[in-house]
Design a protein around this motif. Structure first.
Motif, PDB file in Angstrom:
ATOM      1  N   ASP A   1       0.810  -1.223   0.000  1.00  7.00           N
ATOM      2  CA  ASP A   1       0.000   0.000   0.000  1.00  7.00           C
ATOM      3  C   ASP A   1       0.840   1.268   0.000  1.00  7.00           C
ATOM      4  O   ASP A   1       0.631   2.181  -0.770  1.00  7.00           O
ATOM      5  CB  ASP A   1      -0.913   0.057   1.243  1.00  7.00           C
ATOM      6  CG  ASP A   1      -1.874  -1.121   1.256  1.00  7.00           C
ATOM      7  OD1 ASP A   1      -2.161  -1.622   0.170  1.00  7.00           O
ATOM      8  OD2 ASP A   1      -2.305  -1.529   2.347  1.00  7.00           O
ATOM      9  N   ASP A   2       1.790   1.301   0.902  1.00  5.69           N
ATOM     10  CA  ASP A   2       2.530   2.516   1.192  1.00  5.69           C
ATOM     11  C   ASP A   2       3.666   2.690   0.185  1.00  5.69           C
ATOM     12  O   ASP A   2       3.938   1.809  -0.601  1.00  5.69           O
ATOM     13  CB  ASP A   2       3.080   2.355   2.617  1.00  5.69           C
ATOM     14  CG  ASP A   2       3.753   3.607   3.102  1.00  5.69           C
ATOM     15  OD1 ASP A   2       3.655   4.607   2.397  1.00  5.69           O
ATOM     16  OD2 ASP A   2       4.353   3.565   4.184  1.00  5.69           O
TER      17      ASP A   2
ATOM     18  N   ALA B   1       6.187   0.104   3.742  1.00  2.68           N
ATOM     19  CA  ALA B   1       5.522  -1.177   3.999  1.00  2.68           C
ATOM     20  C   ALA B   1       6.348  -2.339   3.455  1.00  2.68           C
ATOM     21  O   ALA B   1       6.469  -3.391   4.086  1.00  2.68           O
ATOM     22  CB  ALA B   1       4.136  -1.185   3.358  1.00  2.68           C
TER      23      ALA B   1
END
Length: 243
Positions: A109-110, A114
């Motif tokens: 996601d990041d 992440a």
């Protein structure tokens, strides 16, 4: 808007394989003159101010008096700085765009955080060059660190600069403690180098060498050129607008 290629070997290959004829620099410039073009903007899709870029500029110079104005836009990574510590907004923008894409394709996601937390390192494999512009690769590594992407590493097929050679990059990733590796080309087009030198089955491919190192749980590849990334396409548009 017209396209030409600087590499005659690729032009010949595409014509033999697909029957598609692409202009080289001189043919494209002759065509522009014949078409009555007055103001010419040349946008290289090169990565940096390397040998191909220099040759392109020399070809354009021969035709400069045939146009009212000629502007040559910046390649993707912009100006070459003095040394490895000098980075510019162009390199930072490219570093952010290509890392975001690689992270997204990998399913995180990041940005890079992440993936780093999951023990994943990204290795971007460029071509490498003996040209003075090779410092651009070191600057890209600096740009990654400046952006906080400690799990992103820059390598080159040719191993120029030396610390971008495959064995040197494997050592860096290993020392940093990452257990998963994702290889992706630092090239505008994912061609022969991406498919063979990076992801090929031969024992000297980067995929094979990373696996042979025996210190990574997984080694995966993302075979896609930088030119396929929407943010990178926009950066080229911005370069053309600036010119």
């Amino acid at each position: 808007v017209r396209r030409d290629f600087t590499a005659q070997i690729i032009i010949n290959h595409v014509q033999a394989r697909d029957g598609e004829k692409i202009d080289n620099m001189d043919q494209a410039l002759d065509r522009a003159v014949a078409n009555g073009v007055k103001n010419l903007v040349v946008q290289p899709t090169h990565l940096m101010h390397g040998a191909e870029y220099d040759e392109m500029c020399e070809a354009v110079e021969q035709y400069r008096d045939k146009f009212d104005s000629v502007a040559i836009a910046e390649p993707l990574l912009g100006e070459v700085g003095e040394d490895a510590t000098v980075i510019n907004a162009d390199k930072e923008a490219v570093a952010a765009a290509i890392t975001a894409e690689a992270v997204k394709v990998a399913g995180y996601d990041d940005a890079a955080a992440a993936a780093a937390a999951d023990g994943t390192a990204f290795v971007f494999m460029g071509h490498g060059t003996s040209h003075t512009a090779k410092v651009s690769y070191s600057q890209m590594q600096t740009a990654m660190q400046t952006l906080g992407y400690d799990n992103v590493f820059i390598g080159t097929v040719e191993g120029e600069p030396e610390d971008t050679a495959c064995d040197a990059v494997i050592e860096k990733v290993k020392e940093a403690g990452y257990t998963k590796v994702i290889l992706r080309p630092l090239m505008v087009v994912a061609g022969d180098h991406a498919n063979n030198d990076m992801a090929g089955a031969d024992e000297d491919s980067w995929l094979s060498q990373f696996n042979a190192a025996g210190c990574f749980d997984s080694v995966d590849t993302q075979i896609a050129g930088l030119g396929e990334i929407a943010d990178v396409q926009q950066l080229y548009v911005d370069r053309t607008k600036a010119a």
